[in-house]
Motif scaffolding. Structure first.
Motif, PDB file in Angstrom:
ATOM      1  N   SER A  43    -142.295  54.986  27.618  1.00 33.30           N
ATOM      2  CA  SER A  43    -143.454  54.938  27.407  1.00 33.30           C
ATOM      3  C   SER A  43    -144.132  54.260  26.148  1.00 33.30           C
ATOM      4  O   SER A  43    -145.050  54.117  26.228  1.00 33.30           O
ATOM      5  CB  SER A  43    -143.946  56.939  27.678  1.00 33.30           C
ATOM      6  OG  SER A  43    -143.864  56.944  29.040  1.00 33.30           O
ATOM      7  N   ILE A  44    -142.783  55.393  25.216  1.00 35.09           N
ATOM      8  CA  ILE A  44    -142.733  55.175  23.621  1.00 35.09           C
ATOM      9  C   ILE A  44    -142.774  53.382  23.072  1.00 35.09           C
ATOM     10  O   ILE A  44    -144.314  53.087  22.751  1.00 35.09           O
ATOM     11  CB  ILE A  44    -141.896  55.295  23.187  1.00 35.09           C
ATOM     12  CG1 ILE A  44    -142.256  55.149  21.074  1.00 35.09           C
ATOM     13  CG2 ILE A  44    -140.550  54.953  23.432  1.00 35.09           C
ATOM     14  CD1 ILE A  44    -142.891  55.657  21.139  1.00 35.09           C
ATOM     15  N   PHE A 106    -148.413  61.370  21.286  1.00 37.22           N
ATOM     16  CA  PHE A 106    -147.049  60.923  22.407  1.00 37.22           C
ATOM     17  C   PHE A 106    -145.919  61.981  21.186  1.00 37.22           C
ATOM     18  O   PHE A 106    -145.361  62.442  21.751  1.00 37.22           O
ATOM     19  CB  PHE A 106    -147.021  59.515  22.056  1.00 37.22           C
ATOM     20  CG  PHE A 106    -145.897  59.341  23.322  1.00 37.22           C
ATOM     21  CD1 PHE A 106    -145.095  58.983  24.675  1.00 37.22           C
ATOM     22  CD2 PHE A 106    -144.242  58.724  22.856  1.00 37.22           C
ATOM     23  CE1 PHE A 106    -144.798  59.026  25.103  1.00 37.22           C
ATOM     24  CE2 PHE A 106    -142.746  58.800  23.048  1.00 37.22           C
ATOM     25  CZ  PHE A 106    -143.301  58.872  24.892  1.00 37.22           C
ATOM     26  N   TYR A 107    -145.842  61.302  20.118  1.00 35.22           N
ATOM     27  CA  TYR A 107    -144.689  61.744  18.786  1.00 35.22           C
ATOM     28  C   TYR A 107    -145.182  63.099  18.927  1.00 35.22           C
ATOM     29  O   TYR A 107    -143.949  63.690  18.924  1.00 35.22           O
ATOM     30  CB  TYR A 107    -145.484  60.726  17.372  1.00 35.22           C
ATOM     31  CG  TYR A 107    -144.579  59.613  17.410  1.00 35.22           C
ATOM     32  CD1 TYR A 107    -143.179  59.145  18.225  1.00 35.22           C
ATOM     33  CD2 TYR A 107    -144.926  59.203  16.298  1.00 35.22           C
ATOM     34  CE1 TYR A 107    -142.967  58.347  17.999  1.00 35.22           C
ATOM     35  CE2 TYR A 107    -144.403  57.067  16.499  1.00 35.22           C
ATOM     36  CZ  TYR A 107    -143.623  57.213  17.283  1.00 35.22           C
ATOM     37  OH  TYR A 107    -142.429  56.140  17.114  1.00 35.22           O
ATOM     38  N   LEU A 109    -146.512  65.258  21.115  1.00 31.29           N
ATOM     39  CA  LEU A 109    -146.071  65.871  22.842  1.00 31.29           C
ATOM     40  C   LEU A 109    -144.317  65.541  22.536  1.00 31.29           C
ATOM     41  O   LEU A 109    -143.940  66.557  23.070  1.00 31.29           O
ATOM     42  CB  LEU A 109    -147.051  65.582  23.533  1.00 31.29           C
ATOM     43  CG  LEU A 109    -148.009  65.949  23.852  1.00 31.29           C
ATOM     44  CD1 LEU A 109    -148.824  64.685  24.368  1.00 31.29           C
ATOM     45  CD2 LEU A 109    -148.562  66.772  23.720  1.00 31.29           C
ATOM     46  N   LYS A 110    -144.386  64.823  22.130  1.00 37.87           N
ATOM     47  CA  LYS A 110    -142.913  64.587  22.321  1.00 37.87           C
ATOM     48  C   LYS A 110    -141.295  65.245  21.250  1.00 37.87           C
ATOM     49  O   LYS A 110    -140.517  65.832  22.383  1.00 37.87           O
ATOM     50  CB  LYS A 110    -141.707  63.276  22.789  1.00 37.87           C
ATOM     51  CG  LYS A 110    -142.908  62.863  23.580  1.00 37.87           C
ATOM     52  CD  LYS A 110    -141.368  62.577  25.168  1.00 37.87           C
ATOM     53  CE  LYS A 110    -142.291  62.158  26.222  1.00 37.87           C
ATOM     54  NZ  LYS A 110    -141.605  62.851  27.069  1.00 37.87           N
ATOM     55  N   ILE A 111    -142.040  66.063  19.901  1.00 31.17           N
ATOM     56  CA  ILE A 111    -140.959  65.847  19.096  1.00 31.17           C
ATOM     57  C   ILE A 111    -141.576  67.466  19.075  1.00 31.17           C
ATOM     58  O   ILE A 111    -140.611  68.212  18.641  1.00 31.17           O
ATOM     59  CB  ILE A 111    -141.393  65.302  17.676  1.00 31.17           C
ATOM     60  CG1 ILE A 111    -140.897  63.129  18.309  1.00 31.17           C
ATOM     61  CG2 ILE A 111    -140.522  65.807  16.469  1.00 31.17           C
ATOM     62  CD1 ILE A 111    -141.070  62.607  17.267  1.00 31.17           C
ATOM     63  N   LYS A 123    -147.013  68.158  27.700  1.00 25.71           N
ATOM     64  CA  LYS A 123    -146.187  67.096  27.442  1.00 25.71           C
ATOM     65  C   LYS A 123    -144.872  66.899  28.524  1.00 25.71           C
ATOM     66  O   LYS A 123    -143.823  65.652  28.348  1.00 25.71           O
ATOM     67  CB  LYS A 123    -145.421  68.878  26.681  1.00 25.71           C
ATOM     68  CG  LYS A 123    -143.220  67.957  25.925  1.00 25.71           C
ATOM     69  CD  LYS A 123    -142.826  69.134  25.303  1.00 25.71           C
ATOM     70  CE  LYS A 123    -141.395  68.808  25.093  1.00 25.71           C
ATOM     71  NZ  LYS A 123    -141.428  68.293  23.505  1.00 25.71           N
ATOM     72  N   TRP A 124    -145.296  67.503  29.798  1.00 22.29           N
ATOM     73  CA  TRP A 124    -144.692  67.118  31.357  1.00 22.29           C
ATOM     74  C   TRP A 124    -145.493  66.430  31.553  1.00 22.29           C
ATOM     75  O   TRP A 124    -144.776  65.520  32.152  1.00 22.29           O
ATOM     76  CB  TRP A 124    -144.483  68.781  31.824  1.00 22.29           C
ATOM     77  CG  TRP A 124    -144.066  68.296  33.392  1.00 22.29           C
ATOM     78  CD1 TRP A 124    -143.230  68.179  33.227  1.00 22.29           C
ATOM     79  CD2 TRP A 124    -145.052  68.269  34.426  1.00 22.29           C
ATOM     80  NE1 TRP A 124    -142.801  67.930  35.381  1.00 22.29           N
ATOM     81  CE2 TRP A 124    -144.091  67.747  35.820  1.00 22.29           C
ATOM     82  CE3 TRP A 124    -145.798  69.273  34.526  1.00 22.29           C
ATOM     83  CZ2 TRP A 124    -144.303  67.909  36.558  1.00 22.29           C
ATOM     84  CZ3 TRP A 124    -146.741  69.492  35.885  1.00 22.29           C
ATOM     85  CH2 TRP A 124    -146.146  68.999  36.739  1.00 22.29           C
ATOM     86  N   ASP A 127    -145.704  61.276  30.382  1.00 23.25           N
ATOM     87  CA  ASP A 127    -145.030  60.006  30.073  1.00 23.25           C
ATOM     88  C   ASP A 127    -145.525  59.362  30.993  1.00 23.25           C
ATOM     89  O   ASP A 127    -146.222  58.070  31.685  1.00 23.25           O
ATOM     90  CB  ASP A 127    -143.845  60.226  30.867  1.00 23.25           C
ATOM     91  CG  ASP A 127    -142.568  60.528  29.326  1.00 23.25           C
ATOM     92  OD1 ASP A 127    -142.835  59.767  28.954  1.00 23.25           O
ATOM     93  OD2 ASP A 127    -141.758  61.472  29.971  1.00 23.25           O
TER      94      ASP A 127
END
Length: 311
Positions: A43-44, A106-107, A109-111, A123-124, A127
């Motif tokens: 995704s990133i 995205f950053y 939610l992921k970090i 977060k789930w 992607d």
């Protein structure tokens, strides 16, 4: 004197364009090669590739408008050419802002570390939702661009872009006012994704502060990858925010300059500042481990080639 100034500005613009094309093309090429090799894309990487492609397009549009304005301003006396340039500039401009906002979200939610049910659900889902979000950004940007290009008068640029101007008539003033109001509305539209990026940055900062406080309580002295991830993401987001502010102000200068005596020069200065925003890709490369490693390999190969030529 004005010709020398314009020539200098064009040279600087060409340098900014070259740097931006190299950096963004490198990001897109590395991610596309990995996509072909692995037959799937993270995704990133999809976000970074989309952002890089949109920035390359924006650079091309700005530089094209820049050189037409400086070398062949009479080209804009026809409404069709004006509409084409404004359509693609509006499209790539909005795509850049929305894709960069997607990267910020995205950053975040992921970090970030939060335990709210809504945050955990997002977060789930992020992607699987990224391709749909990017397509939605593209559709929205195309719609806005079509609306803008349809609402511009055909004879607007003939009032402001031609070097050999006659006295400014009431009709030209009306066209300028209409064009300026449209551009101001566009700027207001981009404030929403910008605000989302600011909120993401502040929440990342809050998450980092909470995590650092927990580390102090546990008194662990080893390097924490979570802190490093927070800092890396915050660098990417804050670079986007600062450069977007500069781009936003430059866009306002270019828009308001249609009411100034030296319209062409004022627009060229505004567009020169605007070129900095899509040209800056170094932080994205350094902030991504895969891109950073690929850039180091490229630099090593270039160094080896130069050594062989010297010997």
């Amino acid at each position: 004197m004005l010709d020398k100034v314009e020539s200098t500005l064009m040279l600087i613009a060409a340098g900014e364009f070259a740097m931006g094309i190299l950096g963004n093309a490198f990001i897109g090429l590395v991610n596309c090669m990995n996509w072909i090799k692995n037959r799937k894309i993270a995704s990133i990487d999809l976000i970074l590739t989309s952002l890089a492609i949109s920035r390359i397009c924006l650079l091309c549009i700005i530089l094209l408008d820049y050189f037409i304005l400086g070398l062949y301003p009479d080209v804009y006396t026809t409404g069709k050419k004006m509409r084409i340039i404004d359509f693609f500039w509006t499209l790539t401009n909005h795509l850049n802002v929305w894709f960069a906002t997607c990267l910020s979200i995205f950053y975040f939610l992921k970090i970030a570390n939060f335990f709210h049910p809504l945050f955990l659900w997002m977060k789930w889902k992020i992607d699987s939702a990224i391709p749909k979000i990017l397509l939605g950004c593209l559709a929205f940007s195309v719609f806005i661009s079509l609306v803008v290009s349809e609402n511009l008068n055909d004879d607007f640029r003939s009032c402001v872009k031609v070097k050999k101007k006659t006295n400014i008539t009431v009709k030209c003033r009306v066209n300028k006012a209409q064009y300026a109001s449209i551009k101001i509305c566009l700027n207001l539209l981009t404030l929403f994704p910008f605000s989302v990026s600011v909120i993401s940055f502040l929440l990342l900062l809050l998450s980092l502060w909470r995590h650092t406080r927990q580390m102090k309580v546990s008194a662990t002295g080893c390097r924490d990858p979570s802190i490093e991830a927070h800092v890396g993401a915050m660098k990417a987001v804050i670079s986007f925010l600062l450069l977007f502010i500069a781009y936003y102000l430059a866009f306002l200068v270019a828009t308001s300059s249609y009411f100034m005596p030296e319209t062409e020069l004022a627009v060229m200065i505004g567009e020169l500042i605007a070129l900095i925003y899509p040209s800056h890709s170094l932080i994205l490369i350094l902030g991504n481990n895969k891109l950073r490693q690929a850039s180091l390999r490229v630099l090593w190969k270039v160094k080896c080639i130069l050594k062989r030529r010297n010997h």
